[in-house]
Enzyme design. Sequence first.
Site, PDB file in Angstrom:
ATOM      1  N   LEU A 105     -20.890  62.249 -22.065  1.00  0.00           N
ATOM      2  CA  LEU A 105     -21.722  61.054 -22.152  1.00  0.00           C
ATOM      3  C   LEU A 105     -22.969  61.182 -21.304  1.00  0.00           C
ATOM      4  CD1 LEU A 105     -18.918  58.344 -21.874  1.00  0.00           C
ATOM      5  CD2 LEU A 105     -20.169  58.998 -23.931  1.00  0.00           C
ATOM      6  N   GLY A 106     -22.939  62.026 -20.300  1.00  0.00           N
ATOM      7  CA  GLY A 106     -24.086  62.234 -19.423  1.00  0.00           C
ATOM      8  C   GLY A 106     -23.808  63.378 -18.481  1.00  0.00           C
ATOM      9  N   ALA A 107     -24.867  64.016 -17.974  1.00  0.00           N
ATOM     10  CA  ALA A 107     -24.695  65.132 -17.046  1.00  0.00           C
ATOM     11  C   ALA A 107     -25.897  65.194 -16.130  1.00  0.00           C
ATOM     12  CB  ALA A 107     -24.534  66.451 -17.808  1.00  0.00           C
ATOM     13  N   VAL A 155     -20.341  62.902 -16.752  1.00  0.00           N
ATOM     14  CA  VAL A 155     -19.565  61.778 -17.259  1.00  0.00           C
ATOM     15  C   VAL A 155     -19.067  62.170 -18.645  1.00  0.00           C
ATOM     16  CG1 VAL A 155     -19.527  59.336 -17.858  1.00  0.00           C
ATOM     17  CG2 VAL A 155     -20.953  60.129 -15.975  1.00  0.00           C
ATOM     18  N   ASP A 212     -28.114  47.221  -8.457  1.00  0.00           N
ATOM     19  CA  ASP A 212     -28.832  48.053  -9.436  1.00  0.00           C
ATOM     20  C   ASP A 212     -28.636  47.506 -10.849  1.00  0.00           C
ATOM     21  OD1 ASP A 212     -30.503  50.092 -10.240  1.00  0.00           O
ATOM     22  OD2 ASP A 212     -28.901  51.563 -10.440  1.00  0.00           O
TER      23      ASP A 212
END
Length: 748
Positions: free
Chosen positions: A21-23, A29, A137
């Site tokens: 999903l993300g890096a 992730v 955030d």
Amino acid sequence: MDALCGSDPARIAGHRLLGRLGAGGMGVVYLARTPGGALVALKVIQGEYADDTGFRDRFRREVEVARRVTSRWSVGLADADPDAAEPWLATEFVPGPSLAEAVALHGPLPSHGLRVLGARLAEALDDLHAAGLVHRDLKPGNVLLAPDGPRLIDFGIARAPEDTSLTATGVVVGTPGYLAPEQAGGRDVPVVGPAGDVFSLGCVLVYAATGRAPFGGGPVDALLYRTVHDFPDTDGVPEDVAGVVGRCLEKDPRHRPTAAEVHHALADGGRAAEGPVRWLAEPVLRLIAERSAHALALPGIDDTEVSEGAVGDDAAGSGGERVAPGAGHADPADADGAPAGGPGSTTGRRRFLVLAGGAALVVAGGGTALWAALDREGSAPAGHPRRSPCTLALHADLSGGDKATGLAQERGLRLAVERFNARRNRPYTLAVRAEDDGGDPRAALRVAKTLAADPTVLAVVGPTTDTTAEASLVAYDTALVPVVAVSPGSIALALQGYRSFLHARVPDSLLAFYLNVHLRGSAGSRRVGIVDDRAADDHAWEISSTLSKVLHRDGHPQVPEVVSALRSDFRPPVDALLAAGADSVVFAGYPDRAALIAKVLHDRRFAGARVSAHPLLGERFLTAAGRAAEGWVAVAPAADPALMPAGAAFTAAHRRRFGAVPARYSVEAYDVTNMLLAGLERLGTARPTRAALLAAVRGTPYQGITKKFAFRAKTGEFVIGADNGVYLWRVERGAFRCDGPAPVSVPS
């Protein structure tokens, strides 16, 4: 969502990994399936960061915070192990887009949807504040959309209000543009409390209602300054919500409502928030449905099988593993700022090539493994389509607003490759692959992923614009594809620290030094008027702020004027400049709006210098401004090869090949392509790799037609030499004509 890499494990603590999903630099992730079959977003921290005691303590606090978050409208913690060799945590997976993605793809939320969004986010914040925590955030990327309502995510920097450990060093914590004035350092407050979250909620609601942030965009210092000192831009926020949003955006935290009060106001006593489930527009609901269907189709909890088949075949083989495209969960900041799949992600899977000897080579994400499978003559393994072993690619806008620049770069690249292929002693024949993103950042990301996944692509020239470069460089960097850009100018591109990006030009911020020399030298200006057009965001800020600093340093009078992005009448700002005695005008912005100010100056019979930067070059400004364009000067990192001793042969070859003289940025693309070709020749092998080519180009300067291209071996930073590649272009008789190199010093 992206496919797993060959280095990714199949499982982590019993969770089967399904995709990325993300890096980022600190971790990854993953989308994963729990031992019980549920889908989760699993965040893993790399071992070298986990070895740092302070970092592990911070991660342990993040897990503790996540356990305390119990709101219906926040993602829940499924499991975690902060003491593992590579610490991880797993949270509920929501197969919907982020608010940022939904608005970018399908526009602002309808009025009713805006009230539901605000009421339920306020409820989530109220629950968080009741637990003694502040989020710190809240931003569009940290809000996921589901059919029944939003979900607040990412509690990595959430803290108790009295916990100042993150701000003890003076570092701004949060996302500029969405944080409160007290977080930006504009107020002397001991702690950042719940009121800071309420301010951020107001910013998020403005974005959801209008598609833009209330304090614009641009460099961090500009955003922080506007947040502290400027009024927010709330034009377009529906009247029934505007009052609540305005109170949320009060500069003084004491004057803001509580999250509970915001929830009550937007829920209208609870009725609006519990209204119809269909609170989102139909396209967003379809997107959520598609991603939900993909999630349901993901593999079960059996082990991944390695399938034999042709490399690059997108049909699922026996036991092949599929992953869902674009499944948005973690905000990019979840993995040290690395983006998730996001808009335009394509379906992928782990691909394996099983060779006769039994060795499995991972092909997706890089070209090294495929080279090992090719024989000396470049023939492909059985069942694999024959492909050229070496390709140089162009990533450009070939059909959008900057297609003239994209086409010019394509022609320069093709000329260089054709010249290389015409040599009898060439080690191989190079192929050219041109991909069009139309100037669309979402399409740019798709193009980058496509080229990065092609193992024959050794390097890329492009992209064309700042926005398309910003959208695509992470994808290239992940696969270590050398990318050389000659037309984007944002300094942010160079400051991001991409490993494989070569910014082969002077950044926009430095163009201000040449503007200063021109204005105070040949133009003889005594008082410089500077127009910062907020419609041009980062570009305008880089030009105007740097020029203002240079003039201030030298004690030269100036008249700054900031123009709202919503303004279309430039008469008031022009009249203000003239009334203040400005005898020259610098416009920091884009061509369409430059034409508006040019017409006003023409109507006012202004005879002083009128100057801008490289975006003016081209027909858009000339056509829109008409006669008012005459005499304008643009400072640009683009050369006219016909005026250069080494450019005559290129100009003649271009005319023979394409039947036209070279357009701007054609010779720069020709130069950097030849720089890449020189790097390939230095490698002296028929099987070069991306990493080796990148090192070869970084390590040795190359003298092109326009300038010397040199990059620092360790950082890839462009080394600015005496021949800086910056030129003056003047409008004469309805066309831009090059005056030659921009002067570098003011005559004494």
